[in-house]
Design a protein around this motif. Structure first.
Motif, PDB file in Angstrom:
ATOM      1  N   MET A   1      13.458   5.887 -45.013  1.00 51.55           N
ATOM      2  CA  MET A   1      14.629   5.647 -46.002  1.00 51.55           C
ATOM      3  C   MET A   1      15.103   6.857 -46.714  1.00 51.55           C
ATOM      4  SD  MET A   1      15.828   2.462 -48.054  1.00 51.55           S
ATOM      5  CE  MET A   1      14.784   3.031 -49.744  1.00 51.55           C
ATOM      6  N   ALA A   2      16.012   7.497 -46.999  1.00 52.62           N
ATOM      7  CA  ALA A   2      16.349   8.504 -47.737  1.00 52.62           C
ATOM      8  C   ALA A   2      16.284   8.215 -49.207  1.00 52.62           C
ATOM      9  CB  ALA A   2      17.606   9.174 -47.752  1.00 52.62           C
ATOM     10  N   ARG A   3      15.869   8.910 -50.319  1.00 51.89           N
ATOM     11  CA  ARG A   3      15.605   8.681 -51.702  1.00 51.89           C
ATOM     12  C   ARG A   3      16.100   9.934 -52.463  1.00 51.89           C
ATOM     13  NH1 ARG A   3       9.972   7.411 -53.440  1.00 51.89           N
ATOM     14  NH2 ARG A   3       9.528   9.174 -52.022  1.00 51.89           N
ATOM     15  N   VAL A   4      16.820   9.437 -53.098  1.00 50.29           N
ATOM     16  CA  VAL A   4      17.485  10.509 -54.315  1.00 50.29           C
ATOM     17  C   VAL A   4      16.242  10.871 -55.427  1.00 50.29           C
ATOM     18  CG1 VAL A   4      19.011  10.890 -56.270  1.00 50.29           C
ATOM     19  CG2 VAL A   4      19.881   9.697 -54.225  1.00 50.29           C
ATOM     20  N   ASN A   5      15.981  11.997 -55.507  1.00 49.19           N
ATOM     21  CA  ASN A   5      15.239  12.466 -56.420  1.00 49.19           C
ATOM     22  C   ASN A   5      15.980  13.279 -57.741  1.00 49.19           C
ATOM     23  OD1 ASN A   5      13.411  14.109 -58.084  1.00 49.19           O
ATOM     24  ND2 ASN A   5      12.044  14.516 -56.390  1.00 49.19           N
ATOM     25  N   PRO A   6      15.894  12.346 -58.836  1.00 47.27           N
ATOM     26  CA  PRO A   6      16.802  12.948 -59.862  1.00 47.27           C
ATOM     27  C   PRO A   6      16.486  14.322 -60.511  1.00 47.27           C
ATOM     28  CG  PRO A   6      15.798  10.758 -60.251  1.00 47.27           C
ATOM     29  CD  PRO A   6      15.066  11.291 -59.136  1.00 47.27           C
ATOM     30  N   GLU A   7      15.334  14.721 -60.197  1.00 44.05           N
ATOM     31  CA  GLU A   7      14.663  16.128 -60.932  1.00 44.05           C
ATOM     32  C   GLU A   7      15.419  17.076 -59.820  1.00 44.05           C
ATOM     33  OE1 GLU A   7      10.766  18.536 -60.764  1.00 44.05           O
ATOM     34  OE2 GLU A   7      10.487  16.417 -60.784  1.00 44.05           O
ATOM     35  N   PHE A   8      15.211  16.787 -58.538  1.00 41.79           N
ATOM     36  CA  PHE A   8      16.058  17.747 -57.659  1.00 41.79           C
ATOM     37  C   PHE A   8      17.335  17.654 -57.716  1.00 41.79           C
ATOM     38  CE2 PHE A   8      17.522  18.383 -53.093  1.00 41.79           C
ATOM     39  CZ  PHE A   8      17.260  19.794 -53.218  1.00 41.79           C
ATOM     40  N   ALA A   9      18.057  16.389 -58.058  1.00 48.46           N
ATOM     41  CA  ALA A   9      19.670  16.453 -58.228  1.00 48.46           C
ATOM     42  C   ALA A   9      19.811  17.356 -59.294  1.00 48.46           C
ATOM     43  CB  ALA A   9      19.994  14.988 -58.052  1.00 48.46           C
ATOM     44  N   GLY A  10      19.314  17.106 -60.598  1.00 46.67           N
ATOM     45  CA  GLY A  10      19.426  17.730 -61.669  1.00 46.67           C
ATOM     46  C   GLY A  10      19.287  19.399 -61.295  1.00 46.67           C
ATOM     47  N   ALA A  11      18.389  19.810 -60.829  1.00 47.90           N
ATOM     48  CA  ALA A  11      18.362  21.367 -60.522  1.00 47.90           C
ATOM     49  C   ALA A  11      19.454  21.708 -59.661  1.00 47.90           C
ATOM     50  CB  ALA A  11      16.922  21.349 -59.689  1.00 47.90           C
ATOM     51  N   VAL A  12      19.839  21.071 -58.858  1.00 44.82           N
ATOM     52  CA  VAL A  12      21.049  21.607 -58.020  1.00 44.82           C
ATOM     53  C   VAL A  12      22.202  21.400 -58.616  1.00 44.82           C
ATOM     54  CG1 VAL A  12      22.558  20.744 -56.097  1.00 44.82           C
ATOM     55  CG2 VAL A  12      20.107  20.500 -55.901  1.00 44.82           C
ATOM     56  N   LYS A  13      22.256  20.480 -59.566  1.00 43.83           N
ATOM     57  CA  LYS A  13      23.586  20.134 -60.372  1.00 43.83           C
ATOM     58  C   LYS A  13      23.822  21.569 -61.415  1.00 43.83           C
ATOM     59  CE  LYS A  13      26.238  16.800 -62.670  1.00 43.83           C
ATOM     60  NZ  LYS A  13      26.324  15.394 -63.349  1.00 43.83           N
ATOM     61  N   GLN A  14      22.495  21.926 -62.086  1.00 42.29           N
ATOM     62  CA  GLN A  14      22.652  22.940 -63.100  1.00 42.29           C
ATOM     63  C   GLN A  14      22.551  24.098 -62.476  1.00 42.29           C
ATOM     64  OE1 GLN A  14      19.011  22.165 -65.496  1.00 42.29           O
ATOM     65  NE2 GLN A  14      19.747  20.250 -66.225  1.00 42.29           N
ATOM     66  N   LEU A  49      23.426  18.103 -52.107  1.00 42.17           N
ATOM     67  CA  LEU A  49      24.544  17.665 -53.379  1.00 42.17           C
ATOM     68  C   LEU A  49      23.936  16.356 -53.840  1.00 42.17           C
ATOM     69  CD1 LEU A  49      27.825  19.129 -52.059  1.00 42.17           C
ATOM     70  CD2 LEU A  49      26.606  19.791 -53.940  1.00 42.17           C
ATOM     71  N   LEU A  50      23.677  15.450 -52.894  1.00 40.59           N
ATOM     72  CA  LEU A  50      23.281  14.071 -53.188  1.00 40.59           C
ATOM     73  C   LEU A  50      21.667  13.870 -53.923  1.00 40.59           C
ATOM     74  CD1 LEU A  50      24.526  12.288 -49.942  1.00 40.59           C
ATOM     75  CD2 LEU A  50      25.660  12.158 -52.293  1.00 40.59           C
ATOM     76  N   GLY A  51      21.121  15.149 -53.989  1.00 40.34           N
ATOM     77  CA  GLY A  51      19.915  15.256 -54.399  1.00 40.34           C
ATOM     78  C   GLY A  51      18.728  14.350 -53.565  1.00 40.34           C
ATOM     79  N   ILE A  52      18.971  14.394 -52.288  1.00 37.25           N
ATOM     80  CA  ILE A  52      18.036  13.611 -51.424  1.00 37.25           C
ATOM     81  C   ILE A  52      16.666  14.746 -51.002  1.00 37.25           C
ATOM     82  CG2 ILE A  52      17.716  12.351 -49.315  1.00 37.25           C
ATOM     83  CD1 ILE A  52      20.632  11.536 -49.609  1.00 37.25           C
ATOM     84  N   GLU A  53      15.926  14.965 -51.779  1.00 36.76           N
ATOM     85  CA  GLU A  53      14.990  15.878 -51.344  1.00 36.76           C
ATOM     86  C   GLU A  53      14.194  15.870 -50.268  1.00 36.76           C
ATOM     87  OE1 GLU A  53      11.330  15.925 -53.838  1.00 36.76           O
ATOM     88  OE2 GLU A  53      11.836  18.001 -54.509  1.00 36.76           O
ATOM     89  N   ASP A  54      13.851  14.543 -49.906  1.00 35.74           N
ATOM     90  CA  ASP A  54      13.148  14.350 -48.737  1.00 35.74           C
ATOM     91  C   ASP A  54      13.546  15.031 -47.621  1.00 35.74           C
ATOM     92  OD1 ASP A  54      11.981  12.460 -50.443  1.00 35.74           O
ATOM     93  OD2 ASP A  54      12.156  10.675 -49.215  1.00 35.74           O
ATOM     94  N   LYS A  55      15.046  14.809 -47.365  1.00 32.80           N
ATOM     95  CA  LYS A  55      15.606  15.443 -46.195  1.00 32.80           C
ATOM     96  C   LYS A  55      15.673  16.934 -46.203  1.00 32.80           C
ATOM     97  CE  LYS A  55      17.474  11.821 -44.180  1.00 32.80           C
ATOM     98  NZ  LYS A  55      17.231  11.559 -43.065  1.00 32.80           N
TER      99      LYS A  55
END
Ligand code: SF4
Ligand code: SF4
Length: 100
Positions: A1-14, A49-55
């Motif tokens: 199952m895909a999981r959002v990693n907030p740390e990764f999502a934040g790094a992408v956003k910034q 963009l969704l912060g799904i680091e696993d993928k």
């Protein structure tokens, strides 16, 4: 199952380097890529963009097989900076996975 990693999502956003929000999933990039990379940029960039680091980490080989030739980029109707996005992902992987 895909999981959002907030740390990764934040790094992408910034990041000013990663930008794929204009992608309209037209498929031109996949059609012109001489490496036959179907995953980049349409699918993988969406995961980013969704912060799904696993993928992203599951597709390290694909990310490093890109030649950064920009054939996809010059044909992209949405002017997505595809090569720059791939560089961003490589930098992230270098730090996260290889501790470089
Ligand atoms: S060519 Fe550009 S707009 Fe079309 S799918 Fe690829 S990145 Fe998205
Ligand atoms: S930069 Fe070149 S090798 Fe990389 S995805 Fe685009 S067309 Fe394919």
């Amino acid at each position: 199952m895909a999981r959002v990693n907030p740390e990764f999502a934040g790094a992408v956003k910034q990041s000013e380097a990663f930008n794929a929000s204009a992608c309209m999933n037209c498929g031109v990039c996949s059609a012109v890529c001489h490496m036959g990379i179907e995953l980049l940029p349409r699918k993988l960039f969406r995961y980013v963009l969704l912060g799904i680091e696993d993928k992203v980490l599951a597709n390290v080989e694909t990310i490093y097989s890109c030649l950064l030739c920009k054939m996809c980029e010059v044909n992209c109707p949405a002017s997505v900076h595809i090569a720059e996005n791939v560089r961003f992902l490589r930098n992230y992987i270098n730090k996260k996975v290889y501790q470089l």
